[in-house]
Design a protein around this motif. Sequence first.
Motif, PDB file in Angstrom:
ATOM      1  N   GLU A 195      42.572  32.194  38.401  1.00 29.98           N
ATOM      2  CA  GLU A 195      41.483  32.912  37.732  1.00 29.98           C
ATOM      3  C   GLU A 195      40.331  33.152  38.703  1.00 29.98           C
ATOM      4  N   LEU A 196      40.082  32.182  39.559  1.00 27.42           N
ATOM      5  CA  LEU A 196      39.027  32.346  40.560  1.00 27.42           C
ATOM      6  C   LEU A 196      39.349  33.478  41.533  1.00 27.42           C
ATOM      7  N   VAL A 197      40.627  33.676  41.826  1.00 21.31           N
ATOM      8  CA  VAL A 197      41.021  34.798  42.694  1.00 21.31           C
ATOM      9  C   VAL A 197      40.626  36.114  42.026  1.00 21.31           C
ATOM     10  N   LEU A 198      40.950  36.261  40.740  1.00 19.23           N
ATOM     11  CA  LEU A 198      40.585  37.488  40.022  1.00 19.23           C
ATOM     12  C   LEU A 198      39.071  37.644  39.947  1.00 19.23           C
ATOM     13  N   MET A 199      38.369  36.552  39.673  1.00 23.17           N
ATOM     14  CA  MET A 199      36.906  36.599  39.632  1.00 23.17           C
ATOM     15  C   MET A 199      36.335  37.023  40.982  1.00 23.17           C
ATOM     16  N   SER A 200      36.953  36.534  42.050  1.00 25.09           N
ATOM     17  CA  SER A 200      36.480  36.848  43.396  1.00 25.09           C
ATOM     18  C   SER A 200      36.665  38.317  43.741  1.00 25.09           C
ATOM     19  N   VAL A 201      37.783  38.900  43.337  1.00 23.86           N
ATOM     20  CA  VAL A 201      37.998  40.334  43.578  1.00 23.86           C
ATOM     21  C   VAL A 201      36.925  41.140  42.855  1.00 23.86           C
ATOM     22  N   ALA A 202      36.684  40.793  41.590  1.00 24.61           N
ATOM     23  CA  ALA A 202      35.684  41.528  40.802  1.00 24.61           C
ATOM     24  C   ALA A 202      34.296  41.394  41.414  1.00 24.61           C
ATOM     25  N   ALA A 203      33.921  40.178  41.771  1.00 27.09           N
ATOM     26  CA  ALA A 203      32.582  39.948  42.305  1.00 27.09           C
ATOM     27  C   ALA A 203      32.382  40.604  43.659  1.00 27.09           C
ATOM     28  N   CYS A 204      33.387  40.512  44.513  1.00 33.32           N
ATOM     29  CA  CYS A 204      33.289  41.098  45.849  1.00 33.32           C
ATOM     30  C   CYS A 204      33.103  42.613  45.763  1.00 33.32           C
ATOM     31  N   SER A 205      33.949  43.262  44.977  1.00 35.44           N
ATOM     32  CA  SER A 205      33.836  44.715  44.874  1.00 35.44           C
ATOM     33  C   SER A 205      32.566  45.131  44.123  1.00 35.44           C
ATOM     34  N   ALA A 206      32.122  44.322  43.167  1.00 33.98           N
ATOM     35  CA  ALA A 206      30.874  44.630  42.462  1.00 33.98           C
ATOM     36  C   ALA A 206      29.686  44.590  43.423  1.00 33.98           C
ATOM     37  N   ILE A 207      29.651  43.591  44.283  1.00 30.38           N
ATOM     38  CA  ILE A 207      28.578  43.503  45.277  1.00 30.38           C
ATOM     39  C   ILE A 207      28.600  44.737  46.174  1.00 30.38           C
ATOM     40  N   ASP A 208      29.785  45.118  46.632  1.00 31.41           N
ATOM     41  CA  ASP A 208      29.910  46.314  47.473  1.00 31.41           C
ATOM     42  C   ASP A 208      29.400  47.549  46.748  1.00 31.41           C
ATOM     43  N   CYS A 251      35.624  45.313  50.852  1.00 30.00           N
ATOM     44  CA  CYS A 251      35.863  44.082  50.084  1.00 30.00           C
ATOM     45  C   CYS A 251      36.842  43.157  50.809  1.00 30.00           C
ATOM     46  N   SER A 252      36.313  42.086  51.365  1.00 30.08           N
ATOM     47  CA  SER A 252      37.135  41.126  52.114  1.00 30.08           C
ATOM     48  C   SER A 252      38.163  40.437  51.231  1.00 30.08           C
ATOM     49  N   VAL A 253      37.835  40.226  49.977  1.00 29.58           N
ATOM     50  CA  VAL A 253      38.783  39.566  49.075  1.00 29.58           C
ATOM     51  C   VAL A 253      39.990  40.468  48.837  1.00 29.58           C
ATOM     52  N   SER A 254      39.746  41.719  48.504  1.00 33.30           N
ATOM     53  CA  SER A 254      40.889  42.617  48.265  1.00 33.30           C
ATOM     54  C   SER A 254      41.679  42.844  49.550  1.00 33.30           C
ATOM     55  N   LYS A 255      41.008  42.896  50.687  1.00 31.90           N
ATOM     56  CA  LYS A 255      41.717  43.045  51.966  1.00 31.90           C
ATOM     57  C   LYS A 255      42.590  41.815  52.243  1.00 31.90           C
ATOM     58  N   THR A 256      42.122  40.643  51.844  1.00 29.58           N
ATOM     59  CA  THR A 256      42.911  39.417  52.011  1.00 29.58           C
ATOM     60  C   THR A 256      44.172  39.465  51.143  1.00 29.58           C
ATOM     61  N   LEU A 257      44.052  40.023  49.958  1.00 27.54           N
ATOM     62  CA  LEU A 257      45.185  40.088  49.029  1.00 27.54           C
ATOM     63  C   LEU A 257      46.129  41.250  49.302  1.00 27.54           C
ATOM     64  N   GLU A 258      45.670  42.243  50.038  1.00 34.56           N
ATOM     65  CA  GLU A 258      46.435  43.467  50.281  1.00 34.56           C
ATOM     66  C   GLU A 258      47.892  43.258  50.716  1.00 34.56           C
ATOM     67  N   THR A 306      50.039  41.160  49.808  1.00 33.71           N
ATOM     68  CA  THR A 306      50.942  40.673  48.766  1.00 33.71           C
ATOM     69  C   THR A 306      50.714  41.277  47.391  1.00 33.71           C
ATOM     70  N   ALA A 307      49.550  41.858  47.147  1.00 34.70           N
ATOM     71  CA  ALA A 307      49.236  42.390  45.816  1.00 34.70           C
ATOM     72  C   ALA A 307      48.700  43.814  45.936  1.00 34.70           C
ATOM     73  N   THR A 308      49.093  44.645  44.991  1.00 32.18           N
ATOM     74  CA  THR A 308      48.562  46.003  44.919  1.00 32.18           C
ATOM     75  C   THR A 308      47.398  45.983  43.939  1.00 32.18           C
ATOM     76  N   ILE A 309      46.272  46.505  44.382  1.00 28.71           N
ATOM     77  CA  ILE A 309      45.081  46.531  43.531  1.00 28.71           C
ATOM     78  C   ILE A 309      44.875  47.953  43.021  1.00 28.71           C
ATOM     79  N   HIS A 310      44.819  48.063  41.703  1.00 27.45           N
ATOM     80  CA  HIS A 310      44.595  49.339  41.026  1.00 27.45           C
ATOM     81  C   HIS A 310      43.202  49.268  40.399  1.00 27.45           C
ATOM     82  N   TYR A 311      42.439  50.336  40.501  1.00 27.18           N
ATOM     83  CA  TYR A 311      41.111  50.291  39.898  1.00 27.18           C
ATOM     84  C   TYR A 311      40.781  51.599  39.183  1.00 27.18           C
TER      85      TYR A 311
END
Length: 143
Positions: free
Chosen positions: A43-56, A118-125, A127-132
């Motif tokens: 859950e923290l991973v998902l929270m981190s993606v949201a927060a990182c991109s929100a800050i950006d 977003c460093s978090v989404s780049k870290t996940l890239e 292994t995971a596809t991010i759709h927004y």
Amino acid sequence: MKVTLNRVNDNFHFELKNERGHIVNVDSRPEFGGDDKGASPMELVLMSVAACSAIDMISILKKQRQEITSFKAEVEGERVQVEEAKPFKNIHIVFYLEGDIKEDKAAKAAQLSFEKYCSVSKTLEPTATIHYKVVLNGKQLEN
């Protein structure tokens, strides 16, 4: 960057602290032997993606003098079994923005976040596809 972890109880409740003293509680759900005293690591991973991109996005929009009156996001993660682990395969994020914001600037801010900043989404890239999606003043924008 450094964080420390301290076990709080005999199960899986931990306090994590960053170098500035901010504390986050992490735990497992009861069905996995935890006491539900905090968010799970995934859950923290998902929270981190949201927060990182929100800050950006907010940073970009502020620089463009866009007036944000409300900013929210919803994130869902789809996991897949890989041996004993269940990493995220797909992550879906919907941003809800309100205010005096130009559509093209809101869409571009999201694009820049995920493609560049977003460093978090780049870290996940790998292994995971991010759709927004971006919903501005109740209208879904095109990506």
